[in-house]
Design an enzyme around this catalytic site. Sequence first.
Site, short mmCIF file in Angstrom:
data_model
loop_
_atom_site.label_atom_id
_atom_site.label_comp_id
_atom_site.label_asym_id
_atom_site.label_seq_id
_atom_site.Cartn_x
_atom_site.Cartn_y
_atom_site.Cartn_z
N ASP A 48 23.61 42.62 -12.84
CA ASP A 48 22.18 42.46 -13.09
C ASP A 48 21.36 42.72 -11.83
O ASP A 48 21.83 42.50 -10.71
CB ASP A 48 21.93 41.02 -13.58
N ASN A 101 19.34 45.68 -11.17
CA ASN A 101 19.05 47.06 -10.74
C ASN A 101 17.55 47.34 -10.73
O ASN A 101 17.01 47.97 -9.81
CB ASN A 101 19.71 48.07 -11.68
N ARG A 107 13.02 52.58 -11.86
CA ARG A 107 14.15 51.73 -12.25
C ARG A 107 15.48 52.49 -12.21
O ARG A 107 16.52 51.95 -11.84
CB ARG A 107 13.93 51.17 -13.66
N HIS A 165 19.61 51.85 -11.04
CA HIS A 165 20.83 52.07 -11.84
C HIS A 165 21.76 53.05 -11.12
O HIS A 165 22.99 52.88 -11.12
CB HIS A 165 20.47 52.61 -13.22
N ASN A 172 19.94 46.39 -24.87
CA ASN A 172 19.39 47.42 -23.96
C ASN A 172 18.89 48.67 -24.70
O ASN A 172 18.11 49.44 -24.16
CB ASN A 172 20.42 47.83 -22.90
N ARG A 194 15.16 49.17 -24.68
CA ARG A 194 14.40 49.49 -23.46
C ARG A 194 13.62 50.80 -23.65
O ARG A 194 13.91 51.56 -24.57
CB ARG A 194 15.38 49.64 -22.29
N ARG A 231 27.96 36.86 -12.07
CA ARG A 231 26.68 37.47 -12.44
C ARG A 231 25.83 37.60 -11.19
O ARG A 231 25.63 36.63 -10.46
CB ARG A 231 25.95 36.64 -13.49
N SER A 273 24.14 35.81 -21.22
CA SER A 273 23.47 36.93 -21.90
C SER A 273 24.37 37.70 -22.86
O SER A 273 24.45 38.94 -22.80
CB SER A 273 22.88 37.90 -20.86
C1 FPP Z 1 20.88 45.22 -15.39
O1 FPP Z 1 19.85 45.42 -14.49
C2 FPP Z 1 21.70 46.40 -15.44
C3 FPP Z 1 21.79 47.22 -16.50
C4 FPP Z 1 21.07 47.00 -17.76
C5 FPP Z 1 22.61 48.42 -16.45
C6 FPP Z 1 23.82 48.33 -15.57
C7 FPP Z 1 24.20 49.69 -15.28
C8 FPP Z 1 24.77 50.14 -14.15
C9 FPP Z 1 25.24 49.28 -13.08
C10 FPP Z 1 24.94 51.57 -13.95
C11 FPP Z 1 25.64 52.27 -15.05
C12 FPP Z 1 27.06 51.88 -15.11
C13 FPP Z 1 28.05 52.74 -15.40
C14 FPP Z 1 29.43 52.25 -15.54
C15 FPP Z 1 27.81 54.18 -15.54
P1 FPP Z 1 18.37 45.36 -15.04
O2 FPP Z 1 17.92 46.75 -15.29
O3 FPP Z 1 18.28 44.46 -16.20
O4 FPP Z 1 17.66 44.77 -13.79
P2 FPP Z 1 16.40 43.78 -13.79
O5 FPP Z 1 16.83 42.54 -14.50
O6 FPP Z 1 16.18 43.57 -12.33
O7 FPP Z 1 15.27 44.51 -14.46
#
Ligand code: FPP
Length: 266
Positions: A23, A25, A36, A40, A71, A74, A191, A199
């Site tokens: 979590d 990114n 954003r 990622h 997701n 989004r 996490r 979650s």
């Molecule tokens: C949560 O951060 C993360 C995600 C929804 C996606 C996780 C994806 C990756 C780490 C990259 C892709 C992975 C692979 C294996 C190709 P968030 O976007 O919810 O962050 P926030 O809560 O700060 O908005």
Amino acid sequence: MKKSPGFDLDSSQLPGHVGIIMDGNGRWAKSRNLPRLAGHRKGVERVDEITECACKLGLKALTLFAFSNENWKRPEDEVTGLMGLLRWYLRSERRKILDNNIVFRIIGDRRKLSSDILDQVERLEAETESNTGMCLTIALSYGSRSEIVRAVAKLATEVAEGRVYASDIDEELFESHLDTAPLPELDLVIRTSGESRLSNFLLYQAAYAELSFEDARWPDFNQALFCDHLRRFGQRERRFGQTSEQAAARRQVVGAQVAAAEPKVN
Ligand code: FPP
């Protein structure tokens, strides 16, 4: 203490199966005035680093929550960007996964994935199914409630078709219908990004898992932080509903079984 090669960790105290909710990114990117997707993208680099570390440590299984059922709601450009990163990941990591003897799998609702991604995934699953190293599982289009409901639906169909008696349904049979069926018991969930919730990640499987929360955002998570969580896991007493004394006796039995199974060096 039996040290893991290259790491200051007691290998006898390591978890077998670690799940990670990656979590933060978006917040990482926002704090740098970046889109954003830049968060990622950085997150994929961390996936690579942590997978390599878990492999070197000899963990049995690593399960990473990359994309939840929720997701899909989004903004379209973020979903498209994440699917693009996934395509890139599957192409660029294939060689490394094969060379490291990793068993690659995904869990989640496959019906929602686009056919080209599913083809790439299924090809890699087939290519690695007879490997003997760490199981790397990516939770994609995954939600624990949906996984449980799908397992119930499969069982209900089998009962309706007369292949299973309702009275035969127990925990073992139920677990064999979950997406995670081939994986070992989940020991630890980490996490990142300061939130203390699951979650909808591996809710059934986490029944006895240790939970470990990390303030750093996923793009800032690294091998040193990962090892800190593994070290803290080794210091926890896991009692599985028993007393401290019973748990200590259980650890001794398990330790003796592991030692007996290890190859003897003359
Ligand atoms: C949560 O951060 C993360 C995600 C929804 C996606 C996780 C994806 C990756 C780490 C990259 C892709 C992975 C692979 C294996 C190709 P968030 O976007 O919810 O962050 P926030 O809560 O700060 O908005």
